[in-house]
Scaffold this active site. Structure first.
Site, mmCIF file in Angstrom:
data_model
loop_
_atom_site.group_PDB
_atom_site.id
_atom_site.type_symbol
_atom_site.label_atom_id
_atom_site.label_comp_id
_atom_site.label_asym_id
_atom_site.label_seq_id
_atom_site.Cartn_x
_atom_site.Cartn_y
_atom_site.Cartn_z
ATOM 1 N N ASP A 224 29.518 -76.244 96.753
ATOM 2 C CA ASP A 224 28.837 -75.946 95.485
ATOM 3 C C ASP A 224 29.923 -75.614 94.479
ATOM 4 O O ASP A 224 30.708 -74.684 94.690
ATOM 5 C CB ASP A 224 27.911 -74.734 95.645
ATOM 6 C CG ASP A 224 26.683 -75.042 96.500
ATOM 7 O OD1 ASP A 224 26.459 -76.217 96.825
ATOM 8 O OD2 ASP A 224 25.957 -74.096 96.831
ATOM 9 N N ASP A 379 15.052 -78.318 96.550
ATOM 10 C CA ASP A 379 15.381 -76.881 96.561
ATOM 11 C C ASP A 379 14.102 -76.057 96.676
ATOM 12 O O ASP A 379 13.659 -75.439 95.694
ATOM 13 C CB ASP A 379 16.109 -76.510 95.252
ATOM 14 C CG ASP A 379 17.443 -77.216 95.125
ATOM 15 O OD1 ASP A 379 18.265 -77.100 96.033
ATOM 16 O OD2 ASP A 379 17.659 -77.893 94.101
HETATM 17 O O1 1PR Z 1 19.333 -80.053 89.442
HETATM 18 O O2 1PR Z 1 20.151 -82.378 89.553
HETATM 19 O O3 1PR Z 1 21.399 -80.694 88.218
HETATM 20 O O4 1PR Z 1 21.376 -80.614 90.695
HETATM 21 C C1 1PR Z 1 21.893 -79.345 90.912
HETATM 22 C C2 1PR Z 1 22.264 -79.237 92.357
HETATM 23 O O5 1PR Z 1 22.900 -77.976 92.532
HETATM 24 C C3 1PR Z 1 21.086 -79.285 93.295
HETATM 25 O O6 1PR Z 1 21.403 -80.128 94.384
HETATM 26 C C4 1PR Z 1 20.923 -77.847 93.795
HETATM 27 O O7 1PR Z 1 20.584 -77.821 95.166
HETATM 28 C C5 1PR Z 1 22.316 -77.288 93.608
HETATM 29 N N1 1PR Z 1 22.304 -75.859 93.259
HETATM 30 C C6 1PR Z 1 21.925 -75.347 92.075
HETATM 31 N N2 1PR Z 1 22.092 -74.012 92.094
HETATM 32 C C7 1PR Z 1 22.588 -73.687 93.285
HETATM 33 C C8 1PR Z 1 22.956 -72.346 93.746
HETATM 34 O O8 1PR Z 1 23.334 -72.137 94.897
HETATM 35 N N3 1PR Z 1 22.829 -71.373 92.867
HETATM 36 N N4 1PR Z 1 23.195 -74.928 95.256
HETATM 37 C C9 1PR Z 1 22.725 -74.849 94.026
HETATM 38 C C10 1PR Z 1 22.543 -75.431 96.247
HETATM 39 C C11 1PR Z 1 22.506 -75.182 98.427
HETATM 40 C C12 1PR Z 1 23.095 -75.940 99.488
HETATM 41 C C13 1PR Z 1 23.990 -75.060 100.308
HETATM 42 C C14 1PR Z 1 23.221 -74.973 101.576
HETATM 43 C C15 1PR Z 1 24.028 -74.531 102.737
HETATM 44 N N5 1PR Z 1 23.312 -75.183 97.309
HETATM 45 O O9 1PR Z 1 23.693 -77.096 99.099
HETATM 46 O O10 1PR Z 1 25.201 -75.640 100.366
HETATM 47 O O11 1PR Z 1 22.103 -74.108 101.378
HETATM 48 O O12 1PR Z 1 24.453 -73.246 102.581
HETATM 49 P P1 1PR Z 1 24.764 -72.318 103.829
HETATM 50 O O13 1PR Z 1 25.252 -73.216 104.925
HETATM 51 O O14 1PR Z 1 25.812 -71.381 103.382
HETATM 52 O O15 1PR Z 1 23.467 -71.645 104.185
HETATM 53 P P2 1PR Z 1 20.538 -80.927 89.406
#
Ligand code: 1PR
Length: 523
Positions: A224, A379
């Site tokens: 991320d 999400d």
């Molecule tokens: O909405 O098209 O602009 O895309 C934004 C992207 O950013 C989406 O794929 C969304 O999932 C991601 N995103 C937005 N905010 C966050 C955040 O964490 N605040 N991250 C975020 C999403 C979640 C997973 C993470 C897993 C594994 N990250 O990708 O890597 O949950 O984590 P873990 O193994 O530590 O539990 P757009």
């Protein structure tokens, strides 16, 4: 000098990077005479069969290519570049291919998920120099929905098993083609490319495997990425999507360095999520593009990038389409793009109107680059309900009772990184996006993210059973056993983790070692 045929449709950068890494200079074809004068021609086909042949025709490259191939000059077609060697494809029935080899490409009609995405093996059928220094047991990276069905068995160089045994490489004389991507197949792929580029001598014996090949389960490292409060682009990691710790954005490292490290550690794929893409438009926020360019010079496994793929008008009134953003990502080294927030809006509109417009980002990007290049990042957040029909959504009986003793829940889609909940459940989103042309689902779970408590099996099962495209299980991995559990108890094709890799709690190789013997895995 190696000549690369780029017709402008996708990620040719990876092929160029791989060739340059092997120490060769690259010339990109801009005119027909570049084909005539080539010593060695590499043709990485990307997108759909019809659009590839249309562009080759428009650029008047079809006849020079046919002439080159009929003269048995040195050629390597990759993926669609191999399928182009045949007469036609079910993907675009009215469009003629190059017709050098007899046969056509057919769509997989099989019980397993299509596209066939991931690492699979090969049965080698000819004494070809392409596989020098390999044991025949290696896995290579595939991503395709069509396979060639040839009427001339003598051109078959390798086959691969995926419910059926299909042709995964062809060779006749100096003309070769691989359905798999050597430039995305790690060190094995670089060896295959090197064998082609160096005119290696064919072996005396065919090396081949005795057992069937298997599509392996993929282990994906996710980064991320966002700018911290000082404006530096960093890898961060949230707890249930909250990436701040004592007010600061948690800093887990530098994007390019970490991606390279995970590649060396054996990750089967790397995913970058530009998590503030919903507010910082990626084509204005160019550092992310630069990260991708730098990473693709060093990382030879597939790269997915998500964040900010949507239409946008900048402050000067200049309009960009989601396709413009995706195209820039592909040109910079991405193999797949992932759409999050915009996918929910697209699905809402489609459900409301009941009409496909052909104009949504999912439809357009999958039309131009192929379904396999479009991932939907879901999400969802769990919402408890007392009864099964309390809400008009996919409600499931849950083993994790709610705070008021609720036995049911549904998974509510969110946008903008979990900031806004929508009136749509994860199953509906996944199914609708599949219908619109998405090729894979990245299934996160906000409740599980960063908790180390294991994947959300009930959510993964519900979504995976509702679609026929591959699903990436994401969120919650805390130990190696969580990976064997998700593969034993769900049909997910791959598992993604972030925190445990960033915090160096569990190395990727430990996950692979644990899975060996339990599920097919790339070692
Ligand atoms: O909405 O098209 O602009 O895309 C934004 C992207 O950013 C989406 O794929 C969304 O999932 C991601 N995103 C937005 N905010 C966050 C955040 O964490 N605040 N991250 C975020 C999403 C979640 C997973 C993470 C897993 C594994 N990250 O990708 O890597 O949950 O984590 P873990 O193994 O530590 O539990 P757009």
């Amino acid at each position: 000098m190696i000549t690369v045929l780029d017709y402008g449709a996708g990620n040719v950068r990876s092929v160029i990077n791989a060739i340059e890494t092997l120490g060769y200079d690259v010339k990109v074809v801009s005119h027909a005479h570049d084909i005539e004068s080539a010593d060695k021609l590499v043709f990485p086909g990307v997108g759909s069969f019809g659009s590839m042949m249309r562009i080759l025709n428009e650029k008047k490259l079809v006849e020079p290519l046919r002439k080159y191939l009929l003269a048995n000059r040195s050629f390597l077609g990759i993926c669609l570049g191999m399928q182009a060697l045949f007469g036609k494809s079910e993907e675009s029935p009215n469009i003629e291919g190059l017709g050098i080899f007899p046969g056509q490409s057919r769509r997989f009609d099989i019980p397993s998920a299509v596209p066939h995405i991931g690492w699979n093996g090969i049965h080698i059928k000819q004494k070809s120099s392409l596989f020098n220094n390999l044991t025949g047991e290696e896995n290579v990276y595939f991503v395709h929905s069509f396979y060639v069905d040839t009427e001339d068995p003598s051109v078959i160089l390798t086959s691969t098993d995926y419910d059926i045994e299909f042709v995964s490489a062809v060779q006749k004389g100096n003309v070769m083609g691989t359905q798999f991507h050597p430039e995305k197949s790690g060190k094995v792929g670089l060896t295959i490319l090197k064998n082609f580029l160096a005119d290696a001598t064919p072996p005396a014996e065919i090396v081949t495997r005795s057992t069937k090949t298997d599509l392996t389960k993929r282990i994906i490292a996710c980064l991320d990425v966002r700018a911290n409060d000082h404006g530096d682009l960093i890898v961060t990691k949230g707890d249930q999507y909250d990436v701040r710790e004592e007010g600061d954005v948690r800093n887990m490292g530098k994007p390019v360095e970490l991606a390279q490290q995970y590649y060396e550690d054996g990750a089967d794929e790397i995913t970058f999520l530009n998590i503030t893409g919903f507010r910082d438009f990626p084509l204005e926020d160019m550092p992310m593009i630069e990260v991708l360019k730098q990473t693709s010079k060093k990382v030879f496994v597939p790269l997915t990038i998500g964040g900010g793929i949507r239409d946008f008008t900048d402050k000067d009134g200049k309009q960009y389409t989601a396709l413009d953003v995706a195209s820039e990502y592909f040109r910079s080294g991405a193999d797949k793009i992932s759409i999050g927030s915009d996918a929910v809006t697209i699905a809402e509109e489609y459900i409301k109107s009941g009409q496909k417009t052909g104009e949504s980002a999912i439809e357009i990007i999958s039309e131009v680059y192929g379904n396999q290049a479009v991932v939907i990042s879901v999400d969802p957040r769990r919402v408890y309900v007392m009864t099964k029909d309390e809400v008009p959504h996919h409600v499931l009986a849950t083993e994790n009772k709610g705070p008021n003793g609720e036995n049911y829940c549904w998974y509510q889609c969110t946008i903008k990184g979990g900031r806004e909940g929508k009136d749509m459940d994860a199953v509906t989103l996944a199914k609708t996006c599949e219908e619109l042309g998405a090729g894979e689902i990245l299934l996160n779970c906000i409740d599980k993210d960063g908790t180390n408590s294991g994947f959300n099996l009930e959510l993964i099962n519900t979504v995976r059973n509702a679609v026929s495209i591959p699903v990436i299980a994401s969120s919650g991995a805390g130990k190696v056993e969580h990976f064997s559990e998700v593969f034993a108890k769900t049909k997910a094709e791959s598992a993604l983790a972030a925190g445990i890799f960033h915090r160096k709690e569990v190395p990727i190789q430990a996950v692979k070692d644990h899975l060996k013997g339990k599920v097919p895995i790339r070692s």
